[in-house]
Design a protein around this motif. Structure first.
Motif, PDB file in Angstrom:
ATOM      1  N   ARG A  71       0.854  -1.191   0.000  1.00 33.44           N
ATOM      2  CA  ARG A  71       0.000   0.000   0.000  1.00 33.44           C
ATOM      3  C   ARG A  71       0.888   1.238   0.000  1.00 33.44           C
ATOM      4  N   MET A  72       0.307   2.337  -0.417  1.00 29.03           N
ATOM      5  CA  MET A  72       0.990   3.628  -0.398  1.00 29.03           C
ATOM      6  C   MET A  72       0.052   4.586   0.334  1.00 29.03           C
ATOM      7  N   PRO A  73       0.400   4.986   1.541  1.00 31.14           N
ATOM      8  CA  PRO A  73      -0.485   5.858   2.323  1.00 31.14           C
ATOM      9  C   PRO A  73      -0.867   7.118   1.546  1.00 31.14           C
ATOM     10  N   GLY A  74      -2.160   7.404   1.519  1.00 32.71           N
ATOM     11  CA  GLY A  74      -2.660   8.607   0.865  1.00 32.71           C
ATOM     12  C   GLY A  74      -2.946   8.461  -0.613  1.00 32.71           C
ATOM     13  N   ILE A  75      -2.482   7.377  -1.225  1.00 26.84           N
ATOM     14  CA  ILE A  75      -2.716   7.201  -2.656  1.00 26.84           C
ATOM     15  C   ILE A  75      -3.887   6.250  -2.844  1.00 26.84           C
ATOM     16  N   ALA A  77      -8.053   6.165  -4.972  1.00 23.41           N
ATOM     17  CA  ALA A  77      -8.801   6.738  -6.093  1.00 23.41           C
ATOM     18  C   ALA A  77      -9.267   8.145  -5.734  1.00 23.41           C
ATOM     19  N   GLY A  78      -9.036   9.084  -6.639  1.00 21.42           N
ATOM     20  CA  GLY A  78      -9.428  10.474  -6.444  1.00 21.42           C
ATOM     21  C   GLY A  78      -8.310  11.381  -5.959  1.00 21.42           C
ATOM     22  N   THR A  79      -7.220  10.812  -5.446  1.00 23.95           N
ATOM     23  CA  THR A  79      -6.095  11.626  -4.966  1.00 23.95           C
ATOM     24  C   THR A  79      -5.398  12.301  -6.130  1.00 23.95           C
ATOM     25  N   ARG A  80      -5.100  13.581  -5.980  1.00 25.77           N
ATOM     26  CA  ARG A  80      -4.350  14.311  -7.009  1.00 25.77           C
ATOM     27  C   ARG A  80      -2.869  14.188  -6.689  1.00 25.77           C
ATOM     28  N   LEU A  81      -2.078  13.864  -7.714  1.00 26.12           N
ATOM     29  CA  LEU A  81      -0.641  13.636  -7.546  1.00 26.12           C
ATOM     30  C   LEU A  81       0.173  14.386  -8.581  1.00 26.12           C
ATOM     31  N   ARG A  82       1.389  14.690  -8.196  1.00 27.33           N
ATOM     32  CA  ARG A  82       2.430  15.100  -9.145  1.00 27.33           C
ATOM     33  C   ARG A  82       3.498  14.018  -9.006  1.00 27.33           C
ATOM     34  N   VAL A  83       3.917  13.431 -10.117  1.00 24.96           N
ATOM     35  CA  VAL A  83       4.886  12.337 -10.084  1.00 24.96           C
ATOM     36  C   VAL A  83       6.070  12.642 -10.989  1.00 24.96           C
ATOM     37  N   GLU A  84       7.203  12.068 -10.626  1.00 21.75           N
ATOM     38  CA  GLU A  84       8.413  12.188 -11.443  1.00 21.75           C
ATOM     39  C   GLU A  84       9.109  10.842 -11.458  1.00 21.75           C
ATOM     40  N   ARG A 100       8.854   9.209  -7.739  1.00 24.76           N
ATOM     41  CA  ARG A 100       8.803  10.197  -6.668  1.00 24.76           C
ATOM     42  C   ARG A 100       7.448  10.871  -6.809  1.00 24.76           C
ATOM     43  N   TYR A 101       6.768  11.134  -5.703  1.00 20.20           N
ATOM     44  CA  TYR A 101       5.430  11.707  -5.835  1.00 20.20           C
ATOM     45  C   TYR A 101       5.170  12.750  -4.756  1.00 20.20           C
ATOM     46  N   GLU A 102       4.189  13.592  -5.062  1.00 18.58           N
ATOM     47  CA  GLU A 102       3.717  14.618  -4.138  1.00 18.58           C
ATOM     48  C   GLU A 102       2.203  14.612  -4.218  1.00 18.58           C
ATOM     49  N   ILE A 103       1.549  14.507  -3.072  1.00 18.16           N
ATOM     50  CA  ILE A 103       0.094  14.581  -3.036  1.00 18.16           C
ATOM     51  C   ILE A 103      -0.276  16.046  -3.090  1.00 18.16           C
ATOM     52  N   ILE A 104      -1.170  16.393  -4.014  1.00 18.99           N
ATOM     53  CA  ILE A 104      -1.596  17.777  -4.196  1.00 18.99           C
ATOM     54  C   ILE A 104      -2.928  17.956  -3.487  1.00 18.99           C
ATOM     55  N   GLY A 105      -2.940  18.779  -2.469  1.00 18.36           N
ATOM     56  CA  GLY A 105      -4.159  19.029  -1.720  1.00 18.36           C
ATOM     57  C   GLY A 105      -5.098  19.952  -2.474  1.00 18.36           C
ATOM     58  N   THR A 106      -6.368  19.859  -2.126  1.00 21.51           N
ATOM     59  CA  THR A 106      -7.367  20.761  -2.704  1.00 21.51           C
ATOM     60  C   THR A 106      -7.816  21.710  -1.617  1.00 21.51           C
ATOM     61  N   GLN A 107      -7.963  22.950  -1.987  1.00 17.30           N
ATOM     62  CA  GLN A 107      -8.345  23.972  -1.023  1.00 17.30           C
ATOM     63  C   GLN A 107      -9.831  23.887  -0.734  1.00 17.30           C
ATOM     64  N   GLU A 108     -10.167  23.866   0.548  1.00 20.91           N
ATOM     65  CA  GLU A 108     -11.570  23.829   0.942  1.00 20.91           C
ATOM     66  C   GLU A 108     -12.161  25.222   0.836  1.00 20.91           C
TER      67      GLU A 108
END
Length: 109
Positions: A71-75, A77-84, A100-108
């Motif tokens: 498993r990958m915590p936070g990843i 369905a629906g999670t926005r990611l930037r990957v390299e 390498r990845y970064e979870i991109i948060g959405t502003q509430e």
């Protein structure tokens, strides 16, 4: 790592067949393998809202595979990611292994 440390993302449809790239999108699906198989966590990243059938006939899906992980915590369905990572073709689909990845948060609001 700061956002400024990332290169500008490329559209999934413009990824090279081989080589290093950065792209961004939303996780469309994840595959969890049974415990009897070698551990790998697979996610499908898309940069289109409707990823099942693209109107333009171009591929907008990137397979992400983390070897040795169940498993990958936070990843999810629906999670926005930037990957390299290094892109290669596997079964005709662009694939990145252990990106390498970064979870991109959405502003509430």
């Amino acid at each position: 790592m700061q956002q400024s440390d990332w290169r500008e993302p490329v559209a999934i449809s413009e990824l090279p067949a081989r080589g290093r790239a950065v792209c961004a999108g939303a996780v469309d699906a994840v595959t969890i393998l049974p415990a009897t198989t070698a551990p790998a966590y697979t996610a499908i990243l898309t940069d289109r809202e409707s990823s099942r059938v693209a109107d333009d006939g171009v591929n907008h899906r990137l397979r992400l595979v983390w070897m040795g992980r169940r498993r990958m915590p936070g990843i999810v369905a629906g999670t926005r990611l930037r990957v390299e990572g290094m892109v290669s073709l596997r079964d005709g689909q662009p694939t990145m292994y252990n990106p390498r990845y970064e979870i991109i948060g959405t502003q509430e609001s």
